[in-house]
Design a protein around this motif. Structure first.
Motif: not given
Lengths: 426, 342
Positions: B70-93
């Motif tokens: 949504g922020l990028a939609y608005r024109g921002y350039r977000p850098v997101v940190e996922i804390q650990f590799d195994g935590f990324v799957y809940v964001a998969f969709d």
């Protein structure tokens, strides 16, 4: 100030059947039980905020009426707005019927009808400003029309010739979202961006407050984790976001009782998002509660969850057969609460809706439907090369090589496959 | 100006430079603000840029990704940190169905320059879900770019390139290399730097081409030194970009060496080693002296810490792979049969 928010919706056992009851086939109540004895509310939905009952009688409610001062001003502007909302509902219903017909005639692959939800969509969308941004699901055709999407921009997706039909930035509305509930987070992120913009440059905030975002979701979407996360993030960041949940009672074949043991309007409370339950078939009440929610959003009050209680009169999509899971009696009980008839009765009684106006609106609706049909039939199948476009923003040599190799392959087929011609490989 | 710093510090320096260059850059994640991230990559950034540009989020990865969109939609350039590799799957969709596809869905109208930083791979004795190598999932998804850095200098430069890129980028950081030091210039001119899509030849050799990335580059270089003691020249290629893969660079090397070994920590089945081996076989079949060899993690859930030495390819396993590529059988025959049911 008087507020419509935070009204205590009661847990009503007549509609809050548990999932277990549903699975066991012991469903003693449908999500909205038929009740013809009151002023128009299905039993179990009598706790909704309402201004117009199903006979079209207007009932005073100071907390809502204060948001309709312009509507009740009695001047020409008021009459124009009231007629416009009537036209919005009639035209969107006509568009919907035309699109459904186009699907039956084989011109569209699929269509998700909005029939029955006109007031929920028109009342909320007419509360918006041009600088607001809508993130919707896939049934919000009336919202799209009001945002400025043209009839010919609606059908490309459903005909299957393009991934979307309009540029979101042209109309302040994202293109249809198919993953249930995913758009709610986009609305919150965009709204956080509005907030950050306002803090960086307060001088550019309009007089009425910041822009806001609206996330349209359905009763089914309320079960998705993304919607719960969206409510939380919106509350945590106090973003200018209004969640409009059109509770149309059915998520394909699943009744709302399966998604919500308590009224959906209460879903936000634990996250810190106040909720309001409104009669989604009462366009005036929807307009009022959306205006109040938007005012809160624009002026630092944070997000609101609106549950607009309505009914999906048609199938989930043209591929669905609702007779397999719901009764004719239930559908008929909601037909008697038709959002357009109720509003029209009120407008006629106050002299806003005359035969001449009605005739004019009908002609507009027919004309718009003709535009939709003409636009749909004029769509040509895109060339094969289209699938390789817009995958990446920046040059991508590997994909370019793949595209070229496929073009070479298609070329070997000669006349059998007009690769780049309109008509494309199928 | 060049300074000696750890890979983690170099990432922070790259982020700081990106945020300075472009006010639309925002950083979002869990524990990244006051704490500076569990690996301290964002240390000091919130103090410097404020809580509206370095944003601690609720603990909900799908929420982080969805709001970043949504922020990028608005024109921002977000850098997101996922804390650990195994935590990324809940964001998969949100990554696969939303971020990756939005540009195509809107016929190019919506640009989502979101960078997703993910500490990756094992070897640190961590708990479950903290040591995974999920690169292949993302490299399989059209619309994403996937990169993986191995050196402090690349950490700074490639991160800046990823943030500046208008496409969504999944950016993998080799967590067991966070504390490795190197000479870093965080201000290199991106216009003249190698593009992040280009592979890097980390060591030259003429006998075997050894392709790897991220955490395994250092082990591969050790293997190259060990092999050279036996007179075998190993060319180590650090892919850096996993989508797209710089197959041209690998092919150029294999045409010279005739032998290919691919090393990665992720499981073998449908891993990127398969992609590299298949593509090079297609392109360089007549140059190959032996079948490509894969040295990878096993097709098992990442094991408990005391067993992870058997999962993560080490110096000996890589040298064994080199031997097999050279036709020097070092193991009993049974151990070499990798076919199912063999």
């Amino acid at each position: 100030m008087p507020s419509t928010m935070g009204s205590k919706a009661r847990v009503d056992p007549s509609r809050a059947g548990t999932a277990r009851e549903h699975e066991a086939g012991e469903r003693t109540s449908t999500p909205a039980v038929h009740d013809d004895t009151d002023t128009g509310a299905p039993a179990g939905t009598d706790d909704v905020r309402r201004l117009l009952d199903r006979t079209g009688a207007r009932h005073p409610d100071p907390a809502l009426d204060r948001w309709l001062a312009d509507v009740d001003a009695g001047d020409e502007a008021a009459e124009t707005l009231l007629r416009r909302m009537y036209a919005d509902m009639v035209v969107s219903r006509r568009l919907d019927a035309e699109a459904t017909a186009l699907q039956r005639q084989g011109e569209l692959a699929l269509w998700p009808p909005l029939l029955g939800q006109e007031a929920a969509q028109v009342g909320s969308a007419r509360a918006l400003r041009d600088d607001d941004f809508v993130f919707s699901s896939y049934r919000e055709h009336a919202v799209a029309m009001i945002r400025g999407v043209r009839p010919e921009q609606v059908t490309p997706v459903w005909r299957g010739v393009a991934a979307s039909g309009w540029n979101p930035y042209d109309v302040g509305m994202a293109t249809p979202q198919v993953i249930i509930g995913a758009q709610a987070l986009h609305a919150v992120g965009y709204a956080f961006g509005i907030l950050c913009d306002a803090e960086r440059d307060p001088g550019r905030v309009p007089d009425g407050g910041t822009a806001a975002t609206v996330a349209y979701v359905g009763d089914g979407a309320m079960s998705q984790g993304d919607v719960s996360e969206a409510l939380l993030f919106a509350a945590t960041w106090s973003t200018p976001t209004v969640f409009v949940c059109q509770n149309n009672q059915w998520a394909i074949s699943e009744p709302v009782s399966l998604q919500a043991p308590v009224p959906l309007a209460e879903r936000g409370t634990g996250f810190g998002v106040p909720g309001v339950r409104v009669d989604g078939n009462d366009v005036l009440a929807v307009l009022a509660v959306t205006r109040e929610a938007l005012h809160r959003a624009r002026t630092g009050g944070g997000p609101t969850l609106i549950e607009a209680v309505t009914y999906r009169m048609g199938p989930h999509t043209t591929a669905d057969d609702p007779t397999r899971y719901r009764s004719t009696e239930e559908v008929e009980s909601w037909r008697r609460r038709d959002p357009i008839e109720r509003y029209a009765a009120w407008l006629r009684a106050r002299g806003t809706l005359t035969d001449a106006v009605e005739q004019e609106v009908r002609e507009t609706a027919d004309r718009t439907a003709a535009e939709l049909r003409a636009g749909c039939l004029a769509l040509t199948d895109p060339p094969a090369s289209r699938i390789f476009e817009h995958v990446y923003a920046e040059p991508h040599a590997a994909l370019a090589a793949e595209r070229d190799a496929y073009a070479d392959y298609l070329a070997t087929l000669g006349d059998e496959a007009p690769a780049e011609a309109e008509g494309g490989a199928r | 100006m060049t300074t000696t710093m750890t890979l983690a510090k170099a990432l922070g320096a790259g982020l700081r430079r990106a945020m300075t260059d472009d006010p639309s850059v925002m950083v979002l994640g869990e524990d990244i603000g006051r704490l500076g991230g569990v690996y301290r990559v964002t240390d000091g950034l919130q103090a410097e840029f404020g809580p509206r540009r370095v944003v601690d989020t609720p603990l909900a990865e799908s929420g982080i990704l969805g709001t970043a969109i949504g922020l990028a939609y608005r024109g921002y350039r977000p850098v997101v940190e996922i804390q650990f590799d195994g935590f990324v799957y809940v964001a998969f969709d949100q990554i696969v169905s939303q971020l990756a596809k939005m540009r195509a869905r809107t016929l190019g109208a919506v640009t989502l320059p979101v960078t997703i930083r993910i500490p990756v791979a094992g070897g640190i004795g961590a708990a479950e879900h903290h040591s995974e190598s999920p690169e292949a999932y993302f490299a399989h998804t059209a619309g994403l770019r996937v990169v993986s850095v191995a050196t402090p200098q690349d950490a700074a430069t490639v991160l800046r390139q990823a943030v500046a890129c208008d496409d969504p980028v999944v950016f993998f950081e080799p967590k067991r290399r966070y504390h490795v030091k190197g000479e870093v210039d965080p201000d290199v001119d991106l216009a003249t730097a190698d593009p992040m899509s280009a592979a890097r030849v980390a060591a030259h050799g003429d006998d075997v081409t050894l392709v790897t990335w991220g955490s395994q580059v250092a082990t591969a270089l050790d293997a190259a030194v060990a092999a050279s003691d036996e007179g075998v020249g190993v060319e180590v290629i650090d892919l850096r970009s996993l989508s797209p893969i710089d197959h041209d660079a690998v092919a150029a090397s294999v045409r010279r060496t005739g032998r290919l070994v691919v090393v990665h920590e992720g499981p073998r089945q449908a891993g990127l080693g398969a992609e590299a081996a298949a593509t090079i076989t297609e392109r360089c079949f007549e140059f190959l002296e032996a079948a490509p060899v894969r040295v990878t993690g096993h097709d098992v859930p990442y094991p408990p810490a005391k067993l992870e030495g058997h999962q993560v390819p080490d110096l000996d396993r890589i040298l064994d792979g080199v031997d097999r590529a050279l036709g020097r059988v070092a193991l009993p025959a049974r151990a070499q049969r990798t076919e199912v049911g063999a």
